[in-house]
Write a protein that holds these residues in place. Sequence first.
Motif, PDB file in Angstrom:
ATOM      1  N   GLN A  15      25.748   8.148  -8.663  1.00 54.08           N
ATOM      2  CA  GLN A  15      24.858   7.628  -9.709  1.00 54.08           C
ATOM      3  C   GLN A  15      23.962   6.524  -9.141  1.00 54.08           C
ATOM      4  OE1 GLN A  15      27.804   6.804 -13.090  1.00 54.08           O
ATOM      5  NE2 GLN A  15      25.835   6.825 -14.124  1.00 54.08           N
ATOM      6  N   MET A  16      24.561   5.662  -8.319  1.00 47.52           N
ATOM      7  CA  MET A  16      23.828   4.560  -7.715  1.00 47.52           C
ATOM      8  C   MET A  16      22.695   5.084  -6.835  1.00 47.52           C
ATOM      9  SD  MET A  16      25.175   1.727  -4.993  1.00 47.52           S
ATOM     10  CE  MET A  16      25.222   0.103  -5.724  1.00 47.52           C
ATOM     11  N   VAL A  17      22.994   6.067  -6.018  1.00 45.83           N
ATOM     12  CA  VAL A  17      21.980   6.643  -5.133  1.00 45.83           C
ATOM     13  C   VAL A  17      20.853   7.242  -5.975  1.00 45.83           C
ATOM     14  CG1 VAL A  17      21.521   8.440  -3.406  1.00 45.83           C
ATOM     15  CG2 VAL A  17      23.579   7.021  -3.220  1.00 45.83           C
ATOM     16  N   GLN A  34      20.639  10.904   5.068  1.00 43.49           N
ATOM     17  CA  GLN A  34      22.099  10.846   5.058  1.00 43.49           C
ATOM     18  C   GLN A  34      22.586   9.710   5.953  1.00 43.49           C
ATOM     19  OE1 GLN A  34      24.060  12.672   2.905  1.00 43.49           O
ATOM     20  NE2 GLN A  34      25.522  11.110   3.570  1.00 43.49           N
ATOM     21  N   GLU A  35      21.877   9.472   7.044  1.00 38.73           N
ATOM     22  CA  GLU A  35      22.238   8.384   7.960  1.00 38.73           C
ATOM     23  C   GLU A  35      22.170   7.032   7.256  1.00 38.73           C
ATOM     24  OE1 GLU A  35      20.427   6.329  11.971  1.00 38.73           O
ATOM     25  OE2 GLU A  35      20.114   8.484  11.700  1.00 38.73           O
ATOM     26  N   GLU A  36      21.114   6.799   6.463  1.00 42.68           N
ATOM     27  CA  GLU A  36      20.998   5.549   5.699  1.00 42.68           C
ATOM     28  C   GLU A  36      22.183   5.382   4.762  1.00 42.68           C
ATOM     29  OE1 GLU A  36      16.796   4.251   4.192  1.00 42.68           O
ATOM     30  OE2 GLU A  36      16.858   6.445   4.220  1.00 42.68           O
ATOM     31  N   LEU A  37      22.521   6.442   4.039  1.00 48.10           N
ATOM     32  CA  LEU A  37      23.620   6.376   3.070  1.00 48.10           C
ATOM     33  C   LEU A  37      24.963   6.188   3.769  1.00 48.10           C
ATOM     34  CD1 LEU A  37      22.426   9.152   0.590  1.00 48.10           C
ATOM     35  CD2 LEU A  37      22.101   6.660   0.415  1.00 48.10           C
ATOM     36  N   ARG A  39      25.540   4.541   6.424  1.00 45.49           N
ATOM     37  CA  ARG A  39      25.656   3.142   6.882  1.00 45.49           C
ATOM     38  C   ARG A  39      26.132   2.214   5.778  1.00 45.49           C
ATOM     39  NH1 ARG A  39      20.590   3.972   9.888  1.00 45.49           N
ATOM     40  NH2 ARG A  39      19.523   3.007   8.130  1.00 45.49           N
ATOM     41  N   GLU A  40      26.097   2.647   4.531  1.00 44.01           N
ATOM     42  CA  GLU A  40      26.498   1.796   3.407  1.00 44.01           C
ATOM     43  C   GLU A  40      28.009   1.767   3.182  1.00 44.01           C
ATOM     44  OE1 GLU A  40      22.299   2.496   1.027  1.00 44.01           O
ATOM     45  OE2 GLU A  40      24.129   3.330   0.174  1.00 44.01           O
ATOM     46  N   VAL A  41      28.753   2.482   4.006  1.00 40.53           N
ATOM     47  CA  VAL A  41      30.197   2.593   3.799  1.00 40.53           C
ATOM     48  C   VAL A  41      30.912   1.237   3.839  1.00 40.53           C
ATOM     49  CG1 VAL A  41      30.803   3.073   6.221  1.00 40.53           C
ATOM     50  CG2 VAL A  41      32.224   3.993   4.359  1.00 40.53           C
ATOM     51  N   ASN A  42      30.409   0.295   4.620  1.00 43.92           N
ATOM     52  CA  ASN A  42      31.057  -1.025   4.726  1.00 43.92           C
ATOM     53  C   ASN A  42      30.406  -2.090   3.854  1.00 43.92           C
ATOM     54  OD1 ASN A  42      33.026  -0.217   6.649  1.00 43.92           O
ATOM     55  ND2 ASN A  42      31.411  -0.219   8.199  1.00 43.92           N
ATOM     56  N   ASP A  43      29.409  -1.713   3.066  1.00 36.73           N
ATOM     57  CA  ASP A  43      28.719  -2.662   2.202  1.00 36.73           C
ATOM     58  C   ASP A  43      29.483  -2.880   0.900  1.00 36.73           C
ATOM     59  OD1 ASP A  43      26.627  -2.910   4.029  1.00 36.73           O
ATOM     60  OD2 ASP A  43      25.398  -1.390   3.040  1.00 36.73           O
ATOM     61  N   ILE A  44      29.115  -3.944   0.201  1.00 36.89           N
ATOM     62  CA  ILE A  44      29.642  -4.212  -1.140  1.00 36.89           C
ATOM     63  C   ILE A  44      28.643  -3.608  -2.125  1.00 36.89           C
ATOM     64  CG2 ILE A  44      30.251  -5.977  -2.828  1.00 36.89           C
ATOM     65  CD1 ILE A  44      30.930  -7.810  -0.408  1.00 36.89           C
ATOM     66  N   LEU A  45      29.105  -2.632  -2.882  1.00 40.32           N
ATOM     67  CA  LEU A  45      28.252  -1.881  -3.804  1.00 40.32           C
ATOM     68  C   LEU A  45      28.535  -2.364  -5.217  1.00 40.32           C
ATOM     69  CD1 LEU A  45      29.109   1.548  -2.165  1.00 40.32           C
ATOM     70  CD2 LEU A  45      27.134   0.097  -1.652  1.00 40.32           C
ATOM     71  N   ILE A  46      27.507  -2.855  -5.901  1.00 36.87           N
ATOM     72  CA  ILE A  46      27.665  -3.498  -7.203  1.00 36.87           C
ATOM     73  C   ILE A  46      26.829  -2.757  -8.233  1.00 36.87           C
ATOM     74  CG2 ILE A  46      27.230  -5.633  -8.486  1.00 36.87           C
ATOM     75  CD1 ILE A  46      27.633  -7.074  -5.712  1.00 36.87           C
ATOM     76  N   ALA A  47      27.419  -2.539  -9.414  1.00 40.06           N
ATOM     77  CA  ALA A  47      26.673  -1.838 -10.467  1.00 40.06           C
ATOM     78  C   ALA A  47      27.017  -2.385 -11.840  1.00 40.06           C
ATOM     79  CB  ALA A  47      26.972  -0.342 -10.416  1.00 40.06           C
ATOM     80  N   ARG A  71      20.357  -6.063  -0.978  1.00 38.16           N
ATOM     81  CA  ARG A  71      19.467  -4.919  -0.758  1.00 38.16           C
ATOM     82  C   ARG A  71      19.485  -3.996  -1.970  1.00 38.16           C
ATOM     83  NH1 ARG A  71      20.096  -1.077   2.525  1.00 38.16           N
ATOM     84  NH2 ARG A  71      22.329  -0.827   2.374  1.00 38.16           N
ATOM     85  N   GLN A  72      18.425  -3.227  -2.098  1.00 36.68           N
ATOM     86  CA  GLN A  72      18.376  -2.107  -3.036  1.00 36.68           C
ATOM     87  C   GLN A  72      18.699  -2.496  -4.480  1.00 36.68           C
ATOM     88  OE1 GLN A  72      17.834   1.516  -2.074  1.00 36.68           O
ATOM     89  NE2 GLN A  72      16.694   0.263  -0.624  1.00 36.68           N
TER      90      GLN A  72
END
Length: 143
Positions: A15-17, A34-37, A39-47, A71-72
């Motif tokens: 949903q975030m993507v 797909q490479e950009e996405l 790389r987000e595996v170790n990020d903190i994803l907030i929604a 970011r984003q």
Amino acid sequence: MGLKQIDHGSKEYQQMVQLRSLILRQPLGLSFSQEELDREVNDILIAAFDEEVMLGCCILSKLDPQTMRLRQMAVNNNLQGKGIGASIMSFTESIASDKGYRKIMMHARDTAIGFYEKFGYKVVGNQFYEVNLPHYIMEKRIR
């Protein structure tokens, strides 16, 4: 509205993507690789959610032991100006501070500078172009 961290690869992440693509990339004729996405595996994803519907989101990426990069940041177009972005910013700063970070920086589109200035972020440096749009580095000390 509820705010939470989400997991990379989850249904919520998809949903975030989609939201980020709709708000930040499609208007520019761009998409995510797909490479950009990956790389987000170790990020903190907030929604931010209303029930199961994602209202807005952002990402925190570690730059160094004291600094995170925001970011984003994206909020559904028809919901902008209703406090969702402000809630996300507050939540994001709390998470970064709780994890021991002292500063948040970002590459802000020039159209978003006023929004971030309301939360104490300051422009540092000169204008540059990213995704074919003018940006500025902004930062704020959070502790």
